[in-house]
Write a protein that holds these residues in place. Sequence first.
Motif, PDB file in Angstrom:
ATOM      1  N   ASN A  57       0.818  -1.209   0.000  1.00  0.00           N
ATOM      2  CA  ASN A  57       0.000   0.000   0.000  1.00  0.00           C
ATOM      3  C   ASN A  57       0.854   1.262   0.000  1.00  0.00           C
ATOM      4  O   ASN A  57       0.510   2.252  -0.655  1.00  0.00           O
ATOM      5  N   MET A  58       1.954   1.246   0.727  1.00  0.00           N
ATOM      6  CA  MET A  58       2.824   2.425   0.775  1.00  0.00           C
ATOM      7  C   MET A  58       3.434   2.717  -0.599  1.00  0.00           C
ATOM      8  O   MET A  58       3.458   3.864  -1.043  1.00  0.00           O
ATOM      9  N   ILE A  59       3.911   1.684  -1.261  1.00  0.00           N
ATOM     10  CA  ILE A  59       4.504   1.887  -2.593  1.00  0.00           C
ATOM     11  C   ILE A  59       3.427   2.309  -3.592  1.00  0.00           C
ATOM     12  O   ILE A  59       3.634   3.225  -4.402  1.00  0.00           O
ATOM     13  N   ILE A  60       2.266   1.690  -3.524  1.00  0.00           N
ATOM     14  CA  ILE A  60       1.158   2.059  -4.409  1.00  0.00           C
ATOM     15  C   ILE A  60       0.773   3.517  -4.178  1.00  0.00           C
ATOM     16  O   ILE A  60       0.577   4.277  -5.134  1.00  0.00           O
ATOM     17  N   ARG A  61       0.686   3.910  -2.924  1.00  0.00           N
ATOM     18  CA  ARG A  61       0.360   5.299  -2.606  1.00  0.00           C
ATOM     19  C   ARG A  61       1.396   6.251  -3.202  1.00  0.00           C
ATOM     20  O   ARG A  61       1.055   7.264  -3.810  1.00  0.00           O
ATOM     21  N   ALA A  72       1.834   2.463 -10.059  1.00  0.00           N
ATOM     22  CA  ALA A  72       0.978   2.041  -8.943  1.00  0.00           C
ATOM     23  C   ALA A  72       0.150   0.833  -9.370  1.00  0.00           C
ATOM     24  O   ALA A  72      -0.024  -0.120  -8.597  1.00  0.00           O
ATOM     25  N   ILE A  73      -0.338   0.875 -10.593  1.00  0.00           N
ATOM     26  CA  ILE A  73      -1.139  -0.240 -11.107  1.00  0.00           C
ATOM     27  C   ILE A  73      -0.271  -1.485 -11.273  1.00  0.00           C
ATOM     28  O   ILE A  73      -0.689  -2.598 -10.940  1.00  0.00           O
ATOM     29  N   ASP A  74       0.969  -1.303 -11.728  1.00  0.00           N
ATOM     30  CA  ASP A  74       1.894  -2.433 -11.829  1.00  0.00           C
ATOM     31  C   ASP A  74       2.118  -3.072 -10.455  1.00  0.00           C
ATOM     32  O   ASP A  74       2.127  -4.294 -10.323  1.00  0.00           O
ATOM     33  N   PHE A  75       2.278  -2.232  -9.436  1.00  0.00           N
ATOM     34  CA  PHE A  75       2.479  -2.759  -8.084  1.00  0.00           C
ATOM     35  C   PHE A  75       1.217  -3.411  -7.546  1.00  0.00           C
ATOM     36  O   PHE A  75       1.290  -4.381  -6.777  1.00  0.00           O
ATOM     37  N   TYR A  76       0.072  -2.899  -7.937  1.00  0.00           N
ATOM     38  CA  TYR A  76      -1.192  -3.512  -7.529  1.00  0.00           C
ATOM     39  C   TYR A  76      -1.266  -4.937  -8.074  1.00  0.00           C
ATOM     40  O   TYR A  76      -1.616  -5.876  -7.339  1.00  0.00           O
TER      41      TYR A  76
END
Length: 193
Positions: A57-61, A72-76
């Motif tokens: 969540n922190m990286i996506i944020r 962010a979508i790639d990390f999701y």
Amino acid sequence: MEDFKKVHSHFIKFGLQNTQFALSKLLEFCVTNPYGDLSYALSIFNTAQDPNHIMYNMIIRGYSLSESPNLAIDFYERMLFSGNQPNSYTLPFILKSCGKIMDTQMGKMIHGHVFKVGLMCDVYVHASLINMYAQNGEMDDARLVFDKISQRDVVSFTALINGYAWPSNKLPRGKTVFKNHLLKINGMDGPVL
């Protein structure tokens, strides 16, 4: 950032580098602090043996607020493949990213995930869905999400009114929604035309 790196080195020195709570706090600083560094956060994340949903969540944020919201979508996707499930903190940032990159198709897929993980009653997820559709010029879909909310509140009304106020959307319909909301607050039912 130099002082932060010293703190990080102490974490490593004392064997805390694999403590998920400690790593999530380091990530939080890098992502949310004006003096933070997203690339450094990513390097911390990549050293984690088994990142949890808080770390994702922190990286996506961070990426959703950056100039590269597509990451962010790639990390999701990476989060989902790791077995971590999205929550009410994850989805608003992913939907924000979909809005920023104008990817309605991805936004609709995320909308499906909202149902799958049972977050259709979350007020911030609703507002994020409305915002995402509005940013992509899909006001009919934004309105559909709004109309299906059983307990509309100031957050959902604001998201819809802001959506109508976008330059490419219909401001007069936003004024109508606002006037209807005021009537409802004052105990008067009936649409304003």
